[in-house]
Design an enzyme around this catalytic site. Structure first.
Site, PDB file in Angstrom:
ATOM      1  N   GLY A 197      32.897  50.307  42.781  1.00 14.75           N
ATOM      2  CA  GLY A 197      34.259  50.709  43.099  1.00 14.75           C
ATOM      3  C   GLY A 197      34.797  49.973  44.315  1.00 14.75           C
ATOM      4  N   LEU A 198      35.667  50.659  45.060  1.00 11.87           N
ATOM      5  CA  LEU A 198      36.287  50.095  46.268  1.00 11.87           C
ATOM      6  C   LEU A 198      37.003  48.785  45.961  1.00 11.87           C
ATOM      7  CD1 LEU A 198      33.463  50.782  48.891  1.00 11.87           C
ATOM      8  CD2 LEU A 198      35.489  52.154  48.433  1.00 11.87           C
ATOM      9  N   CYS A 199      37.697  48.755  44.822  1.00 11.61           N
ATOM     10  CA  CYS A 199      38.413  47.527  44.434  1.00 11.61           C
ATOM     11  C   CYS A 199      39.822  47.878  43.951  1.00 11.61           C
ATOM     12  CB  CYS A 199      37.642  46.765  43.363  1.00 11.61           C
ATOM     13  SG  CYS A 199      37.090  47.766  41.971  1.00 11.61           S
ATOM     14  N   GLY A 200      40.425  48.860  44.618  1.00  9.30           N
ATOM     15  CA  GLY A 200      41.797  49.224  44.285  1.00  9.30           C
ATOM     16  C   GLY A 200      41.908  49.769  42.872  1.00  9.30           C
ATOM     17  N   PHE A 203      41.517  48.099  40.102  1.00 10.90           N
ATOM     18  CA  PHE A 203      40.876  47.193  39.140  1.00 10.90           C
ATOM     19  C   PHE A 203      40.352  47.953  37.917  1.00 10.90           C
ATOM     20  CE2 PHE A 203      37.271  44.902  37.382  1.00 10.90           C
ATOM     21  CZ  PHE A 203      37.734  43.608  37.287  1.00 10.90           C
TER      22      PHE A 203
END
Length: 218
Positions: free
Chosen positions: A89-92, A94
């Site tokens: 995660g931590l990819c907006g 996406f």
């Protein structure tokens, strides 16, 4: 109130943390640039291959002898949807944007009275669809333990799809993925890959593809 010595130690600690995070930022930027270059280098080959396949489909004059991967089974009952997301995660947005698009298609397929089968590639995608669509998932794959994903890994997924098609397990197959535009923007996309293209008789007559078949289309 902290003493002057405590403040000096705190400032020194923050500066040390800044050095570490700056180094991490440089490493991440280098990895991102490498991934971006790979995505952009592969796109011309992918686009050209897709155009060739579509032109071959247009050039088919006898659908009965043509490969079913190009022209389809002739039925429209069962849909296989392949959801491609990340394992982290931590990819907006996406992963979320892909899943939103996929869920919309899933509901439409079910509302039309069709059969739905799902292959989930990437753990984040499955996490977002399992609440409503877990009973339709026939295969789950992730690459959490693989540092560098290669063509062989993708080929294994492709083999699963081809085996299902050869065993008459579905009629149409769609991919759901993010189309890379730039570092900030990824465009969620749904692409039909089996059959290669749905073409009516009128469009066949209007499009002329420069392909000849030897000895025959089959």
């Amino acid at each position: 109130m902290p003493s002057l010595d405590d403040l000096k130690k705190r400032i020194k600690s923050v500066k040390s943390t800044q050095k570490i995070t700056k180094a991490m930022k440089m490493v991440a930027a280098a990895k991102l640039k490498k991934a971006q270059d790979n995505a952009e280098k592969g796109r011309p080959f992918s686009d050209k291959m897709q155009n060739i396949i579509l032109n071959l489909t247009l050039a088919m004059k006898n659908d009965t002898n043509a490969p079913k991967l190009l022209t389809g089974t002739g039925n429209d009952k069962t849909y296989l949807c392949v959801l491609l997301t990340a394992d982290r995660g931590l990819c907006g947005g996406f992963n979320t944007n892909i899943c939103k698009l996929a869920k919309k298609h899933f509901r439409k397929i079910l509302n039309d009275g069709k059969n739905l089968k799902i292959i989930s590639v990437g753990s984040k995608g499955y996490d977002q669809i399992k609440k409503d669509f877990s009973k339709y998932v026939i295969e789950k794959r992730d690459f959490k333990n693989i540092k560098n994903i290669t063509f062989n890994d993708a080929q294994n997924i492709g083999k699963i799809i081809l085996d299902l098609f050869e065993n008459n397990q579905f009629d149409k197959c769609f991919l759901f993925f993010n189309n890379f535009k730039n570092v900030i923007t990824q465009i969620p996309k749904a692409q039909q890959i089996i059959p290669a293209q749905e073409v009516d008789n009128q469009s066949k007559d209007q499009n002329v593809a420069n392909y000849d078949f030897e000895p025959d289309e089959d």
